[in-house]
Design a protein around this motif. Structure first.
Motif, PDB file in Angstrom:
ATOM      1  N   ASP A 174       0.824  -1.214   0.000  1.00  0.00           N
ATOM      2  CA  ASP A 174       0.000   0.000   0.000  1.00  0.00           C
ATOM      3  C   ASP A 174       0.855   1.259   0.000  1.00  0.00           C
ATOM      4  O   ASP A 174       0.496   2.270  -0.606  1.00  0.00           O
ATOM      5  CB  ASP A 174      -0.952  -0.001   1.199  1.00  0.00           C
ATOM      6  N   LEU A 187       1.953   1.837  -3.530  1.00  0.00           N
ATOM      7  CA  LEU A 187       0.853   2.380  -4.322  1.00  0.00           C
ATOM      8  C   LEU A 187       0.691   3.870  -4.062  1.00  0.00           C
ATOM      9  O   LEU A 187       0.543   4.669  -5.007  1.00  0.00           O
ATOM     10  CB  LEU A 187      -0.447   1.637  -3.993  1.00  0.00           C
ATOM     11  N   GLU A 188       0.733   4.268  -2.809  1.00  0.00           N
ATOM     12  CA  GLU A 188       0.606   5.686  -2.475  1.00  0.00           C
ATOM     13  C   GLU A 188       1.759   6.487  -3.078  1.00  0.00           C
ATOM     14  O   GLU A 188       1.555   7.591  -3.624  1.00  0.00           O
ATOM     15  CB  GLU A 188       0.569   5.860  -0.965  1.00  0.00           C
ATOM     16  N   THR A 213      -3.030   1.223  -9.608  1.00  0.00           N
ATOM     17  CA  THR A 213      -3.767   0.366  -8.686  1.00  0.00           C
ATOM     18  C   THR A 213      -2.905  -0.841  -8.369  1.00  0.00           C
ATOM     19  O   THR A 213      -1.749  -0.940  -8.793  1.00  0.00           O
ATOM     20  CB  THR A 213      -5.123  -0.053  -9.287  1.00  0.00           C
ATOM     21  N   PRO A 246      -7.754  -3.529  -4.138  1.00  0.00           N
ATOM     22  CA  PRO A 246      -7.880  -2.124  -4.534  1.00  0.00           C
ATOM     23  C   PRO A 246      -8.228  -1.892  -5.995  1.00  0.00           C
ATOM     24  O   PRO A 246      -8.875  -0.887  -6.322  1.00  0.00           O
ATOM     25  CB  PRO A 246      -6.488  -1.564  -4.200  1.00  0.00           C
ATOM     26  N   HIS A 276      -9.309  -6.943   0.932  1.00  0.00           N
ATOM     27  CA  HIS A 276      -8.452  -5.888   1.467  1.00  0.00           C
ATOM     28  C   HIS A 276      -9.292  -4.993   2.381  1.00  0.00           C
ATOM     29  O   HIS A 276     -10.478  -4.755   2.110  1.00  0.00           O
ATOM     30  CB  HIS A 276      -7.898  -5.076   0.290  1.00  0.00           C
ATOM     31  N   GLU A 324      -9.628  -1.849   2.761  1.00  0.00           N
ATOM     32  CA  GLU A 324     -10.279  -0.723   2.102  1.00  0.00           C
ATOM     33  C   GLU A 324     -11.511  -1.172   1.329  1.00  0.00           C
ATOM     34  O   GLU A 324     -12.515  -0.455   1.252  1.00  0.00           O
ATOM     35  CB  GLU A 324      -9.294  -0.019   1.169  1.00  0.00           C
TER      36      GLU A 324
END
Length: 313
Positions: free
Chosen positions: A186, A189-190, A203, A245, A264, A266
């Motif tokens: 993650d 990804l950010e 993504t 995601p 996930h 999220e």
């Protein structure tokens, strides 16, 4: 002839409101594959096969919407009824599974944008390695992990694979893949979205730090929205399933959405519903309930008609 649709930043559909107190009879089921419809051994259970067939028999179209390339769709190609279409590569390709995965529509990542992403990630996250997924196959750098290596693939530095704007025998880029050996998935990804989000749609769907980069505005949601619009199907008539995601936009767009129990965090926090895990046939369980509700509605309608006939008589 394959239709090639340019990606635009405005092509992403607006998200549907999450609370859905009541929905009309579904007209389309959109489901992810890995971690969602498929069990962990990548098989489709007998229960799921039966549920998909029953949905199609009831007049509900089923679309597989996946990050997989068309060449990896053999696991479900026998279970697409009617239309035969599937959305692959996170929305970058629409293929006909009734015709061996023939490409019908492509929404490419422009080569110059892929080059810009490579340059940005090279600077921000040293150690990143890349692969280039095209309509005709994959190519990758020597350092790229051997997830599902194609023995016939070209192996070279990304800069060479993307030379001359990324053109390669007329085969457009569907996805750029970027892997980092130590960053948390993650966090990677950010970082990718921060340093290179202007150049593509970022993504992920892997448990490792593996980014999937499509053209700007290209996602499972935006391509599903186009396919539904062609059929006159509204978002509120769509039921969607996912776990990672790369499913988030699709789950937000659909009128009714389900996270798998193994999803996930999220995804678990963003859907209108929750179902059992992929190992417990969570997609099939919901489809069975949908079909039971339709049957009960038909029976109730029949009883109502009989009561009205008696009253009129």
């Amino acid at each position: 002839m394959v239709a090639v649709t340019p990606a635009t930043e405005q092509s992403e559909p607006p998200a549907a409101p999450r609370p859905v107190p009541a929905t009309p009879r579904p007209r389309l089921i959109a489901t992810d594959l890995d971690g969602t419809l498929l069990r962990n051994d990548k098989s489709v259970s007998d229960r799921t096969v039966a549920a998909l067939a029953a949905a199609e028999l009831a007049g509900i179209e089923v679309f597989f919407v996946t990050g997989r390339p068309a060449r990896w769709m053999d696991v479900v190609s026998a279970h697409v009824h009617g239309h035969g279409l599937a959305i692959c590569a996170n929305g970058a390709a629409v293929v006909d599974l009734h015709d061996g995965g023939r490409l019908l529509d492509a929404r490419p990542l422009p080569g110059e944008r892929a080059v810009a992403v490579v340059e940005a990630l090279r600077g921000a996250a040293p150690g990143t390695s890349f692969a280039v997924e095209r309509t005709g196959g994959i190519a990758y750098e020597p350092e790229y992990p051997p997830f599902n290596r194609d023995p016939s693939a070209v192996i070279a530095p990304a800069e060479k694979l993307l030379a001359d704007g990324g053109e390669c025998d007329g085969m457009p880029i569907l996805k750029l893949l970027a892997h980092h050996p130590t960053l948390a998935p993650d966090a990677f990804l950010e970082l990718g979205r921060t340093v290179a989000g202007a150049h593509g749609d970022f993504t992920r769907s892997s448990p490792t730090a593996l980014l999937e980069i499509s053209g700007p505005g290209v996602s499972k949601a935006s391509t599903l929205a186009r396919c539904c619009a062609q059929r006159g199907i509204a978002p509120e008539e769509v039921v969607a399933f996912g776990d990672m995601p790369n499913d988030l936009e699709m789950l937000a767009w659909a009128g009714t959405s389900y996270a798998m129990a193994n999803a996930h965090p999220e995804v678990l926090a963003s859907t209108t519903g929750l179902t059992a895990s992929n190992e417990e046939d969570g997609v099939a369980a919901v489809i069975e309930r949908i079909l039971e509700g339709i049957q009960e509605g038909i029976q109730e309608g029949t009883r109502k008609d009989v009561r009205e006939d008696i009253q009129e008589g």
